[in-house]
Design a protein around this motif. Sequence first.
Motif, PDB file in Angstrom:
ATOM      1  N   VAL A 158       0.836  -1.202   0.000  1.00 24.82           N
ATOM      2  CA  VAL A 158       0.000   0.000   0.000  1.00 24.82           C
ATOM      3  C   VAL A 158       0.872   1.255   0.000  1.00 24.82           C
ATOM      4  CG1 VAL A 158      -1.682   1.341   1.303  1.00 24.82           C
ATOM      5  CG2 VAL A 158      -1.903  -1.151   1.183  1.00 24.82           C
ATOM      6  N   HIS A 159       0.514   2.189  -0.873  1.00 27.12           N
ATOM      7  CA  HIS A 159       1.176   3.495  -0.890  1.00 27.12           C
ATOM      8  C   HIS A 159       0.107   4.556  -1.097  1.00 27.12           C
ATOM      9  CE1 HIS A 159       4.216   6.577  -1.660  1.00 27.12           C
ATOM     10  NE2 HIS A 159       3.402   7.008  -2.610  1.00 27.12           N
ATOM     11  N   TYR A 160       0.100   5.555  -0.207  1.00 23.42           N
ATOM     12  CA  TYR A 160      -0.816   6.681  -0.345  1.00 23.42           C
ATOM     13  C   TYR A 160      -0.027   7.864  -0.902  1.00 23.42           C
ATOM     14  CZ  TYR A 160      -4.030   4.044   2.605  1.00 23.42           C
ATOM     15  OH  TYR A 160      -4.871   3.081   3.099  1.00 23.42           O
ATOM     16  N   TRP A 161      -0.438   8.346  -2.051  1.00 23.62           N
ATOM     17  CA  TRP A 161       0.288   9.447  -2.681  1.00 23.62           C
ATOM     18  C   TRP A 161       0.074  10.738  -1.899  1.00 23.62           C
ATOM     19  CZ3 TRP A 161      -1.934  13.983  -4.103  1.00 23.62           C
ATOM     20  CH2 TRP A 161      -3.328  13.991  -4.244  1.00 23.62           C
ATOM     21  N   THR A 162       1.068  11.588  -1.944  1.00 23.47           N
ATOM     22  CA  THR A 162       0.970  12.941  -1.406  1.00 23.47           C
ATOM     23  C   THR A 162       1.780  13.855  -2.321  1.00 23.47           C
ATOM     24  OG1 THR A 162       2.974  12.835  -0.037  1.00 23.47           O
ATOM     25  CG2 THR A 162       0.919  12.009   0.947  1.00 23.47           C
ATOM     26  N   VAL A 164       4.274  15.354  -1.384  1.00 23.86           N
ATOM     27  CA  VAL A 164       5.662  15.114  -0.993  1.00 23.86           C
ATOM     28  C   VAL A 164       6.194  13.835  -1.609  1.00 23.86           C
ATOM     29  CG1 VAL A 164       7.190  14.670   0.979  1.00 23.86           C
ATOM     30  CG2 VAL A 164       5.365  16.384   1.164  1.00 23.86           C
ATOM     31  N   ASP A 165       5.353  12.818  -1.695  1.00 26.27           N
ATOM     32  CA  ASP A 165       5.767  11.486  -2.135  1.00 26.27           C
ATOM     33  C   ASP A 165       4.715  10.948  -3.110  1.00 26.27           C
ATOM     34  OD1 ASP A 165       7.148   9.113  -2.296  1.00 26.27           O
ATOM     35  OD2 ASP A 165       6.369   8.303  -0.418  1.00 26.27           O
ATOM     36  N   VAL A 166       4.943  11.184  -4.386  1.00 28.63           N
ATOM     37  CA  VAL A 166       3.930  10.887  -5.400  1.00 28.63           C
ATOM     38  C   VAL A 166       3.724   9.389  -5.579  1.00 28.63           C
ATOM     39  CG1 VAL A 166       3.319  11.155  -7.839  1.00 28.63           C
ATOM     40  CG2 VAL A 166       4.384  13.054  -6.577  1.00 28.63           C
ATOM     41  N   LYS A 167       4.805   8.617  -5.576  1.00 29.08           N
ATOM     42  CA  LYS A 167       4.695   7.169  -5.766  1.00 29.08           C
ATOM     43  C   LYS A 167       5.766   6.469  -4.948  1.00 29.08           C
ATOM     44  CE  LYS A 167       6.378   5.138  -9.272  1.00 29.08           C
ATOM     45  NZ  LYS A 167       6.639   4.574 -10.616  1.00 29.08           N
ATOM     46  N   ARG A 168       5.594   5.161  -4.761  1.00 34.22           N
ATOM     47  CA  ARG A 168       6.597   4.382  -4.041  1.00 34.22           C
ATOM     48  C   ARG A 168       7.914   4.415  -4.820  1.00 34.22           C
ATOM     49  NH1 ARG A 168       6.314   0.095  -0.237  1.00 34.22           N
ATOM     50  NH2 ARG A 168       4.037   0.173  -0.375  1.00 34.22           N
ATOM     51  N   GLY A 169       8.996   4.643  -4.116  1.00 39.73           N
ATOM     52  CA  GLY A 169      10.286   4.756  -4.788  1.00 39.73           C
ATOM     53  C   GLY A 169      10.500   6.163  -5.311  1.00 39.73           C
TER      54      GLY A 169
END
Length: 207
Positions: A158-162, A164-169
């Motif tokens: 699970v990854h929630y975009w923000t 600050v952090d658009v995608k995992r990695g």
Amino acid sequence: MPSTVVHVAFGALVATAFLREFDARALAAVCAFTALPDLDTFLGVWIHGGHRALLHTALLPLLLGAVVVWDGRRADSWLRDRFGARGHHVAGVGVLALTLGGIGPDLTTNGVNLFYPLHDQFYAFSGRLELSSTEGVVQTFVELGEDGDTARGTTETVHYWTGVDVKRGPDPEGAERVFPIVSSGLQLLVVVVAAAGVFGRFREANR
């Protein structure tokens, strides 16, 4: 997803309802408690799956609440020495605001890793409760069977975009970064009602 603005608005509503002495310092302390979970937005950049897990766990308010109670029973209380007789009350309201305003809105919108790190599973309690003339009481908040979607996955999946952090990695070069303020009319209403409540409490306090 609820923005930090919306979380703080929920926290302000808790403050207006529960603070006995209402002033800017106490309000700021309660709102700071409410905004605390959103700091894992930044931690999630380095710890994959950390957003909505590291500081959105229910263990955080339980731990902070226990510390407030423990400190209140000490003769040389840290909170009492630094913030006076009302220190424990304000901190207790802050812990309540963290739970209801900091974690609660995310739990009902997309989900949080509720028992992390003891149990690595994101849960989302978003659904409906209604009374049907044919089916009786119907609720879809908790559905853990094969067709349910209350459980949403783990920190590995699970990854929630923000913004600050658009995608995992690593984020794609030139990726659009969106920082929500309010994402629905209901969220805007919460912010407006919170502002009205704060204004009302300050007006009463200054009479």
